[in-house]
Design a protein around this motif. Structure first.
Motif, short mmCIF file in Angstrom:
data_model
loop_
_atom_site.label_atom_id
_atom_site.label_comp_id
_atom_site.label_asym_id
_atom_site.label_seq_id
_atom_site.Cartn_x
_atom_site.Cartn_y
_atom_site.Cartn_z
N VAL A 235 16.89 -25.87 -3.22
CA VAL A 235 15.63 -26.09 -3.91
C VAL A 235 15.50 -27.63 -4.09
N VAL A 236 14.28 -28.14 -3.80
CA VAL A 236 13.85 -29.47 -4.01
C VAL A 236 12.72 -29.36 -4.92
N LEU A 237 12.66 -30.35 -5.97
CA LEU A 237 11.68 -30.37 -6.97
C LEU A 237 11.09 -31.96 -6.77
N SER A 238 10.14 -32.08 -6.40
CA SER A 238 9.35 -33.54 -6.55
C SER A 238 8.20 -33.68 -7.39
N GLY A 239 8.33 -34.70 -8.24
CA GLY A 239 6.99 -35.05 -9.00
C GLY A 239 6.12 -35.72 -8.38
N VAL A 240 6.53 -36.41 -7.14
CA VAL A 240 5.77 -37.33 -6.46
C VAL A 240 5.13 -36.30 -5.28
N HIS A 241 4.09 -36.76 -4.67
CA HIS A 241 3.54 -36.15 -3.19
C HIS A 241 4.29 -36.93 -2.17
N VAL A 242 5.71 -36.40 -2.10
CA VAL A 242 6.21 -37.08 -0.84
C VAL A 242 5.92 -36.57 0.36
N GLU A 243 4.99 -35.48 0.37
CA GLU A 243 4.87 -34.88 1.77
C GLU A 243 3.53 -35.76 2.16
N ALA A 244 2.80 -36.40 1.23
CA ALA A 244 1.61 -37.03 1.84
C ALA A 244 1.20 -38.32 2.45
N CYS A 245 0.93 -38.27 3.76
CA CYS A 245 0.93 -39.45 4.58
C CYS A 245 -0.35 -40.13 4.37
N PRO A 246 -0.47 -41.52 4.38
CA PRO A 246 -1.77 -42.12 4.08
C PRO A 246 -2.91 -41.83 4.78
N SER A 247 -2.67 -41.52 5.96
CA SER A 247 -3.82 -41.26 6.91
C SER A 247 -4.52 -39.69 6.66
N MET A 248 -3.65 -38.73 6.13
CA MET A 248 -4.05 -37.71 5.75
C MET A 248 -4.71 -37.72 4.16
N LEU A 249 -4.23 -38.45 3.34
CA LEU A 249 -4.88 -38.49 2.24
C LEU A 249 -6.26 -39.04 2.38
N SER A 250 -6.20 -40.09 3.31
CA SER A 250 -7.71 -40.57 3.47
C SER A 250 -8.78 -39.49 3.97
N CYS A 251 -8.13 -38.69 4.80
CA CYS A 251 -8.96 -37.81 5.46
C CYS A 251 -9.36 -36.45 4.57
N VAL A 252 -8.33 -36.09 3.85
CA VAL A 252 -8.47 -35.09 2.75
C VAL A 252 -9.43 -35.45 1.45
N TYR A 253 -9.23 -36.65 1.19
CA TYR A 253 -10.05 -37.38 0.03
C TYR A 253 -11.28 -38.29 0.75
N GLU A 254 -11.74 -38.02 2.07
CA GLU A 254 -12.56 -38.96 2.47
C GLU A 254 -13.66 -39.52 1.28
N GLY A 255 -13.64 -41.01 1.35
CA GLY A 255 -14.67 -41.69 0.48
C GLY A 255 -14.25 -41.68 -0.88
N ASP A 256 -12.99 -41.23 -1.38
CA ASP A 256 -12.50 -41.43 -2.89
C ASP A 256 -12.07 -42.83 -3.13
N PRO A 257 -12.72 -43.38 -3.95
CA PRO A 257 -12.69 -44.84 -4.31
C PRO A 257 -11.24 -45.11 -4.86
N PHE A 258 -10.61 -44.07 -5.55
CA PHE A 258 -9.32 -44.13 -6.14
C PHE A 258 -8.07 -43.81 -5.08
N ILE A 259 -8.26 -43.11 -4.04
CA ILE A 259 -7.32 -43.00 -2.95
C ILE A 259 -7.54 -44.27 -2.02
N ASN A 260 -8.74 -44.80 -1.86
CA ASN A 260 -8.93 -45.89 -0.89
C ASN A 260 -8.15 -47.22 -1.64
N GLY A 261 -8.17 -47.01 -2.92
CA GLY A 261 -7.52 -48.36 -3.70
C GLY A 261 -6.01 -48.29 -3.62
N ILE A 262 -5.31 -47.33 -3.09
CA ILE A 262 -3.92 -47.31 -3.02
C ILE A 262 -3.50 -47.04 -1.49
#
Length: 287
Positions: A235-262
């Motif tokens: 079992v692994v429990l992660s409070g953070v989104h350790v699975e999320a790469c920046p390029s996919m975040l930008s794609c999934v949340y395209e145009g989201d200013p809060f994501i663009n800021g990090i």
């Protein structure tokens, strides 16, 4: 070829965005460390209740979203199937909401009438409380409270990655890594079980810490990722989104200013994050 199943319920509990992040992260991790070892596919609560976890499945992934709908869909027979799956040798990966769901009990936004969710959970892989959010500003269906969380990797992580021969990561293990965070828990183990928490005797819980949250000055806070064997499973429990790469975040949340800021900060340690998550998946797939 074994199967890695990602839970989805049409967005009711499992966020559609988080499901996409999980599938992409899993595919990247498996292709880099264990190509051809497992196939990533989706599963539904109904399929879990009907026994799909008995059909050549290696890992069940519960993604981010809301854990109360998980309870509504899986309490009873669904969770019995999940528990049997892990106890007989399967692996469970809980991400954000899925991490809360794997704890003995949770406290989410306690004292905030608009957001508060507190109570016991049935899986009880972690003998303690999942408490969150760690950082202020969380809102459902928004990244307004999203953060590039700086986590410190533990000595246990170094030992585990060397054992798993994740060499690119084990050479850099004593540092830190930026990861996407949005509302997930930190983990506090019970020193003694509170009187209001009752549980029949069962398997010992997971207890090792893979990574810690940090303050702005670098001081460590509470556990961000916990892991261990559980009966015959893992079992692994992660409070953070350790699975999320920046390029996919930008794609999934395209145009989201809060994501663009990090994004730029996440990109600074993306190689370490990728190898860390790959190591986690290798741990979960290893028997």
């Amino acid at each position: 070829m074994s199967k890695v199943l990602v839970y989805t319920d049409g967005g009711r509990g499992a966020s559609i965005h988080c499901v996409k992040l999980a599938v992409n992260g899993l595919q990247q991790a498996i292709s880099s460390l264990l190509p051809g070892h497992a196939n990533v596919t989706l599963t539904t609560p109904n399929e879990i209740r009907q026994g799909i976890l008995r059909d050549n499945v290696s890992v069940l992934v519960m993604p981010g979203g809301r854990d109360l709908p998980y309870c509504e869909e899986l309490n009873g027979i669904g969770n019995i199937e999940i528990k049997k799956f892990v106890c007989s040798g399967g692996s469970y990966l809980g991400l954000c909401a899925g991490a809360y769901y794997g704890c003995d009990s949770i406290q989410f936004s306690k004292g905030n009438d608009a957001l508060e969710v507190c109570g016991e959970r049935e899986l009880k892989f972690y003998n303690g409380i999942g408490i969150g959010p760690v950082f202020p500003g969380f809102q459902y269906n928004s990244n307004i409270g999203a953060k590039s969380s700086y986590i410190v990797l533990s000595k246990e992580a170094e030992i585990l990655m060397k054992k798993l021969e994740v060499k690119k990561l084990s050479d850099q293990m004593l540092g830190s890594v930026h990861v996407y965070y949005n509302g997930g828990p930190y983990f506090i183990p019970y020193t003694t079980r509170p009187e209001h928490i009752s549980r029949k005797e069962g398997p010992s819980s997971i207890e090792k810490v893979l990574a810690w949250y940090t303050t702005d000055d670098g001081s460590t806070l509470h556990a961000a990722i916990v892991y261990d064997t559980y009966e015959k499973g893992r079992v692994v429990l992660s409070g953070v989104h350790v699975e999320a790469c920046p390029s996919m975040l930008s794609c999934v949340y395209e145009g989201d200013p809060f994501i663009n800021g990090i994004i730029s900060e996440l990109e600074c340690t993306e190689q370490i994050r990728h190898h860390l998550f790959s190591g986690i998946i290798k741990f979960l797939l290893s028997k």
